[in-house]
Design an enzyme around this catalytic site. Structure first.
Site, PDB file in Angstrom:
ATOM      1  CD  GLU A 290     -15.906  -6.999  10.693  1.00 23.98           C
ATOM      2  OE1 GLU A 290     -16.557  -7.393  11.095  1.00 23.98           O
ATOM      3  OE2 GLU A 290     -14.780  -7.548  10.108  1.00 23.98           O
TER       4      GLU A 290
ATOM      5  CE  LYS B  90      -4.571  -5.042   9.553  1.00 22.49           C
ATOM      6  NZ  LYS B  90      -3.738  -4.855   8.154  1.00 22.49           N
TER       7      LYS B  90
HETATM    8  N1  HSE Z   1      -1.416  -0.753   6.999  1.00 19.21           N
HETATM    9  C1  HSE Z   1      -2.472  -1.545   6.844  1.00 19.21           C
HETATM   10  C2  HSE Z   1      -2.392  -2.453   5.551  1.00 19.21           C
HETATM   11  C3  HSE Z   1      -3.870  -1.069   6.714  1.00 19.21           C
HETATM   12  O1  HSE Z   1      -1.387  -2.559   4.621  1.00 19.21           O
HETATM   13  O2  HSE Z   1      -2.844  -3.744   5.829  1.00 19.21           O
HETATM   14  C4  HSE Z   1      -5.085  -1.892   6.876  1.00 19.21           C
HETATM   15  O3  HSE Z   1      -5.266  -2.341   8.007  1.00 19.21           O
END
Ligand code: HSE
Ligand code: NAP
Length: 454
Positions: free
Chosen positions: A129, A222
């Site tokens: 998650e 993501k």
């Molecule tokens: N480096 C990532 C960001 C951390 O700035 O969103 C969170 O996934």
């Protein structure tokens, strides 16, 4: 019942946050999980380093394998980052029959297919998650809450660091324009990119390699995960298009503002008849959209399903405790499921592993969007006619065209063009021809425009 013993790989921003949340909310968490959850063994590279958490009572190692091979450990939480040692340790933990929780989106996007297959074979869970949108429970929402829907598209601000930088940039541009209500009146010179990035690093938002944040790679990891759980396709990071925020200028931020838009780094995935769009790039969004007003390190994800319509999820996208919130929620899920039927858990990618679809990912050249173009042109008759003729040749229809006043020191003027939707391939051809004109003095800036209306 005895607490479940957890092994923690990494005691940095998220690892430290996880220890703190588990300690602070331990009693409440045990009431939810049905058992206490205890970090029994952890590793880090340098044990003498100052930590954000209290490690008393935790066995410490520098060797991750000692944690993974500890027979007392039932769940391994991987918070080291990277894709080499992390992959090796997660596969080893799975072989050892341990469940796994990870926040490592790079690892899941690139090696998730292999890891999930190994976990299914061994009958253990891999929960992730925290890998997408920090503290927002977006995986759970899509995988479980929206499982009755045919999901049509997902669009999100899913990198906190780049949103933090874009927000600072816009605040500076507004204050230098003297816009009332901008957050920092008087900071006319503006902070440079590197200073704002350093601040994001100090706050623990950025990746170990911050080019992952700036160049859209982290958001790409993501989005790869979101597309898989939304549409039931294998993880295909290598097929996605990524473009970051490093080329966004103060001029573009100011012009976007004048036109009623905001620039955000968006991850967009859409299911179309001809295939799936999977792309991360700076995007101009109408300023009236809720998502256009998501600022700083906050993330937001829009998911549109045929039954539910558009839904919006908002929250902190990075940082120690927001991310730990998602890690601990996964731990609670795993602990609850320890006593249940391992064959009937929620599938890793939301769809049964043998029911994944092989629908193709579309190349970016096939994607249809509207565009913002900024041209630096000589201020002489006929230039605009040449440009509009090239656009017409490519059947690109213009929504608006604005020529800015030349500054006294400049020989050229900025020309801003907003177009209607067109296939990227046609726009590439038009830009190539425009850049070849004698009267065009610099490379054309192009930002894709999305209305996100339906
Ligand atoms: N480096 C990532 C960001 C951390 O700035 O969103 C969170 O996934
Ligand atoms: P971090 O602060 O750099 O912490 C990494 C930790 O892992 C450190 O404690 C480090 O030890 C340890 N480590 C690294 N390599 C190791 C090795 N070879 N052996 C043993 N320990 C090792 O990173 P983070 O920000 O917490 O991120 C961790 C993971 O969460 C990454 O996958 C990241 O992408 C993901 N994530 C981060 C955030 C966020 O907001 N930061 C949000 C969501 C997801 P030392 O401390 O001794 O160096």
């Amino acid at each position: 019942m005895k607490p479940v013993k957890v092994g923690l790989l990494g005691l940095g921003t998220v690892g430290g946050g996880t220890v703190n949340v588990l300690k602070r909310n331990g009693k409440e968490i045990a009431r939810r999980a049905g058992r206490g959850i205890e970090i029994a063994h952890a590793c880090a590279r340098e044990l003498s380093k100052a930590r954000i958490c209290d490690t008393r009572g935790i066995t410490l190692s520098v060797n991750a394998q000692e944690v993974v091979d500890n027979p007392e450990i039932e769940i391994v939480v991987e918070l080291m980052g990277g894709t080499h040692l992390a992959r090796e340790m997660i596969l080893r933990a799975i072989q050892n029959g341990k469940h796994v929780v990870t926040a490592n989106k790079a690892l899941i996007a690139k090696h998730g297919n292999e890891i999930f297959a190994a976990a299914t074979k061994r009958g253990v869970m891999v929960a992730f998650e925290a890998a997408v949108a920090g503290g927002i429970p977006i995986i759970k929402a899509i995988r479980e809450g929206l499982s009755g829907n045919h999901i049509q598209w997902v669009a999100g601000i899913i990198n906190g660091t780049s949103n933090f930088i874009l927000t600072e940039l816009r605040d500076d541009v507004l204050s230098s324009m003297g816009v009332a209500g901008s957050k920092k009146p008087g900071t006319a010179a503006g902070k440079d990119f590197a200073t704002v990035l350093k601040e994001a690093q100090r706050l623990g938002y950025a990746e170990a390699d911050p080019t992952f944040d700036i160049e859209g790679i982290d958001a790409g990891h993501k989005l790869t995960i979101l597309a898989s759980i939304a549409f039931g396709i294998p993880l295909q990071f290598d097929a996605m298009y990524t473009e970051g925020i490093s080329k966004i200028t103060r001029d573009d931020v100011a012009y976007a503002e004048e036109l009623g838009y905001r620039i955000k780094l968006l991850g967009i995935t859409k299911r179309l008849e001809q295939g799936i769009e999977l792309r991360v790039h700076p995007t101009m969004i109408p300023a009236r959209r809720l998502i256009a007003n998501v600022d700083g390190v906050m993330n937001a994800v829009l998911v549109s399903g045929d039954a539910v319509g558009p839904t919006l999820y908002y929250g902190a996208g990075a940082g120690a405790e927001p991310t730990a919130s998602a890690v601990v929620a996964d731990l609670v899920d795993v602990v609850r499921a320890l006593t249940s039927d391992p064959e009937n858990r929620v599938p890793h990618l939301a769809f049964q592993a043998d029911a994944l679809s092989d629908v193709a990912i579309l190349p970016i050249s096939e994607v249809m969007t509207a565009y913002y173009l900024r041209l630096q042109a000589l201020d002489k008759p006929g230039v605009l006619a040449d440009v509009t003729r090239i656009l017409a040749d490519q059947q690109i229809s213009i929504e608006a065209i604005i020529q800015k006043e030349p500054s006294p020191s400049m020989q050229s003027v900025s020309v801003i063009i907003l177009t209607h939707q067109v296939k990227e391939q046609r726009m590439n051809e038009a830009i190539k021809r425009i850049e070849a004109l004698q009267s065009i003095r610099a490379a054309v800036t192009r930002i894709r425009v999305e209305s996100l209306g339906k």
